[in-house]
Design an enzyme around this catalytic site. Sequence first.
Site, PDB file in Angstrom:
ATOM      1  N   ASN A  27     -12.811  -3.255   2.382  1.00  0.00           N
ATOM      2  CA  ASN A  27     -13.750  -2.252   2.405  1.00  0.00           C
ATOM      3  C   ASN A  27     -14.592  -2.324   0.974  1.00  0.00           C
ATOM      4  O   ASN A  27     -14.443  -2.371   0.011  1.00  0.00           O
ATOM      5  CB  ASN A  27     -13.105  -0.911   2.533  1.00  0.00           C
ATOM      6  CG  ASN A  27     -12.177  -0.775   3.698  1.00  0.00           C
ATOM      7  OD1 ASN A  27     -12.516  -1.397   4.877  1.00  0.00           O
ATOM      8  ND2 ASN A  27     -10.795  -0.318   3.672  1.00  0.00           N
TER       9      ASN A  27
ATOM     10  N   HIS B 199     -10.277  -5.555  -3.319  1.00  0.00           N
ATOM     11  CA  HIS B 199      -8.804  -5.707  -3.102  1.00  0.00           C
ATOM     12  C   HIS B 199      -9.138  -6.112  -1.364  1.00  0.00           C
ATOM     13  O   HIS B 199      -9.720  -5.681  -0.617  1.00  0.00           O
ATOM     14  CB  HIS B 199      -7.895  -4.481  -2.925  1.00  0.00           C
ATOM     15  CG  HIS B 199      -8.352  -3.208  -2.419  1.00  0.00           C
ATOM     16  ND1 HIS B 199      -9.614  -2.429  -3.348  1.00  0.00           N
ATOM     17  CD2 HIS B 199      -8.542  -2.478  -1.320  1.00  0.00           C
ATOM     18  CE1 HIS B 199      -9.893  -1.465  -2.559  1.00  0.00           C
ATOM     19  NE2 HIS B 199      -9.118  -1.510  -1.641  1.00  0.00           N
TER      20      HIS B 199
ATOM     21  N   ASP C 116       0.891  -1.244   0.011  1.00  0.00           N
ATOM     22  CA  ASP C 116      -0.030  -0.031  -0.077  1.00  0.00           C
ATOM     23  C   ASP C 116       0.879   1.287  -0.053  1.00  0.00           C
ATOM     24  O   ASP C 116       1.810   1.239   0.730  1.00  0.00           O
ATOM     25  CB  ASP C 116      -0.995  -0.045   1.357  1.00  0.00           C
ATOM     26  CG  ASP C 116      -2.022   0.950   1.085  1.00  0.00           C
ATOM     27  OD1 ASP C 116      -3.164   0.517   0.997  1.00  0.00           O
ATOM     28  OD2 ASP C 116      -1.828   2.086   1.068  1.00  0.00           O
ATOM     29  N   ILE C 117       0.610   2.071  -0.699  1.00  0.00           N
ATOM     30  CA  ILE C 117       1.409   3.482  -1.050  1.00  0.00           C
ATOM     31  C   ILE C 117       1.299   4.330   0.047  1.00  0.00           C
ATOM     32  O   ILE C 117       2.090   5.128   0.472  1.00  0.00           O
ATOM     33  CB  ILE C 117       0.742   4.108  -2.185  1.00  0.00           C
ATOM     34  CG1 ILE C 117       1.868   5.380  -2.624  1.00  0.00           C
ATOM     35  CG2 ILE C 117      -0.421   4.988  -1.901  1.00  0.00           C
ATOM     36  CD1 ILE C 117       1.613   5.500  -3.963  1.00  0.00           C
TER      37      ILE C 117
ATOM     38  N   GLY D 125     -15.312   3.065   3.538  1.00  0.00           N
ATOM     39  CA  GLY D 125     -13.990   3.876   3.430  1.00  0.00           C
ATOM     40  C   GLY D 125     -13.499   3.212   1.957  1.00  0.00           C
ATOM     41  O   GLY D 125     -12.302   3.520   1.600  1.00  0.00           O
ATOM     42  N   GLN D 126     -14.361   2.593   1.135  1.00  0.00           N
ATOM     43  CA  GLN D 126     -13.535   2.135  -0.140  1.00  0.00           C
ATOM     44  C   GLN D 126     -13.299   3.204  -1.071  1.00  0.00           C
ATOM     45  O   GLN D 126     -14.264   4.073  -1.486  1.00  0.00           O
ATOM     46  CB  GLN D 126     -14.557   1.038  -0.804  1.00  0.00           C
ATOM     47  CG  GLN D 126     -13.963   0.435  -2.139  1.00  0.00           C
ATOM     48  CD  GLN D 126     -14.722  -0.447  -2.953  1.00  0.00           C
ATOM     49  OE1 GLN D 126     -15.769  -0.765  -2.713  1.00  0.00           O
ATOM     50  NE2 GLN D 126     -14.042  -1.161  -4.051  1.00  0.00           N
TER      51      GLN D 126
ATOM     52  N   HIS E 182      -6.902  -6.013   2.155  1.00  0.00           N
ATOM     53  CA  HIS E 182      -5.824  -5.192   2.730  1.00  0.00           C
ATOM     54  C   HIS E 182      -5.376  -6.270   3.864  1.00  0.00           C
ATOM     55  O   HIS E 182      -6.076  -7.186   4.416  1.00  0.00           O
ATOM     56  CB  HIS E 182      -6.312  -4.139   3.878  1.00  0.00           C
ATOM     57  CG  HIS E 182      -6.807  -3.055   2.950  1.00  0.00           C
ATOM     58  ND1 HIS E 182      -6.120  -1.750   2.846  1.00  0.00           N
ATOM     59  CD2 HIS E 182      -8.175  -2.594   2.289  1.00  0.00           C
ATOM     60  CE1 HIS E 182      -6.763  -0.920   2.150  1.00  0.00           C
ATOM     61  NE2 HIS E 182      -7.974  -1.337   1.998  1.00  0.00           N
TER      62      HIS E 182
HETATM   63  P1  AMP Z   1      -9.590   1.259   0.123  1.00  0.00           P
HETATM   64  O1  AMP Z   1      -9.798   2.675   0.846  1.00  0.00           O
HETATM   65  O2  AMP Z   1     -10.124   0.104   0.945  1.00  0.00           O
HETATM   66  O3  AMP Z   1     -10.404   1.489  -1.060  1.00  0.00           O
HETATM   67  O4  AMP Z   1      -8.003   0.922  -0.169  1.00  0.00           O
HETATM   68  C1  AMP Z   1      -7.453   1.631  -1.016  1.00  0.00           C
HETATM   69  C2  AMP Z   1      -5.961   1.676  -1.059  1.00  0.00           C
HETATM   70  O5  AMP Z   1      -5.086   1.766  -1.828  1.00  0.00           O
HETATM   71  C3  AMP Z   1      -5.485   2.684   0.445  1.00  0.00           C
HETATM   72  O6  AMP Z   1      -4.944   2.200   1.406  1.00  0.00           O
HETATM   73  C4  AMP Z   1      -4.696   3.631  -0.386  1.00  0.00           C
HETATM   74  O7  AMP Z   1      -3.333   3.965   0.405  1.00  0.00           O
HETATM   75  C5  AMP Z   1      -3.843   2.415  -1.639  1.00  0.00           C
HETATM   76  N1  AMP Z   1      -3.403   2.917  -2.960  1.00  0.00           N
HETATM   77  C6  AMP Z   1      -3.921   4.014  -3.726  1.00  0.00           C
HETATM   78  N2  AMP Z   1      -3.174   4.245  -4.716  1.00  0.00           N
HETATM   79  C7  AMP Z   1      -2.199   3.290  -4.531  1.00  0.00           C
HETATM   80  C8  AMP Z   1      -1.129   2.976  -5.233  1.00  0.00           C
HETATM   81  N3  AMP Z   1      -0.750   3.843  -6.592  1.00  0.00           N
HETATM   82  N4  AMP Z   1      -0.263   2.118  -4.885  1.00  0.00           N
HETATM   83  C9  AMP Z   1      -0.471   1.449  -3.909  1.00  0.00           C
HETATM   84  N5  AMP Z   1      -1.352   1.493  -3.085  1.00  0.00           N
HETATM   85  C10 AMP Z   1      -2.536   2.629  -3.478  1.00  0.00           C
END
Ligand code: AMP
Length: 113
Positions: free
Chosen positions: A86, A99, A31-32, A92-93, A101
């Site tokens: 999520n 995906h 995760d970024i 919070g999606q 986590h």
């Molecule tokens: P969600 O809020 O459950 O949809 O999770 C989306 C996740 O994607 C968040 O934890 C973000 O930090 C992560 N995210 C967004 N952009 C990127 C990216 N380019 N590379 C890796 N993770 C990312």
Amino acid sequence: MSSDCLFCRIVRHEIPATIVREDEHTLAFRDIDPKAPTHVLVIPKTHVASLNEASDPTALGRVLLAAREIAKTEGIADTGYRTVINTGAGAGQTVHHVHVHLLGGRPLSWPPG
Ligand code: AMP
Ligand code: ZN
């Protein structure tokens, strides 16, 4: 595949990511914006917007089993880890490609916020 989906673009290597595991059906990358020492996202390579749209039990199972394998390689399988999906704005999606986590490496309180 969805041309404008962020995670589909990562699957196609159009956007860089730190990939920790890849097989024919799943991709996992860090995760970024990590919320724990280990914070990996595990996705099916085929685009599915959310758990609400998912229909393939094998695809979902592959993602979960991949998360379990990563927990082992990250060294958190025995100390404990959390797998979270999520679904929808209220949960919070923010990325609309389903995906899991995978979080671990620190104590995780319950319930989550
Ligand atoms: P969600 O809020 O459950 O949809 O999770 C989306 C996740 O994607 C968040 O934890 C973000 O930090 C992560 N995210 C967004 N952009 C990127 C990216 N380019 N590379 C890796 N993770 C990312
Ligand atoms: Zn996608």
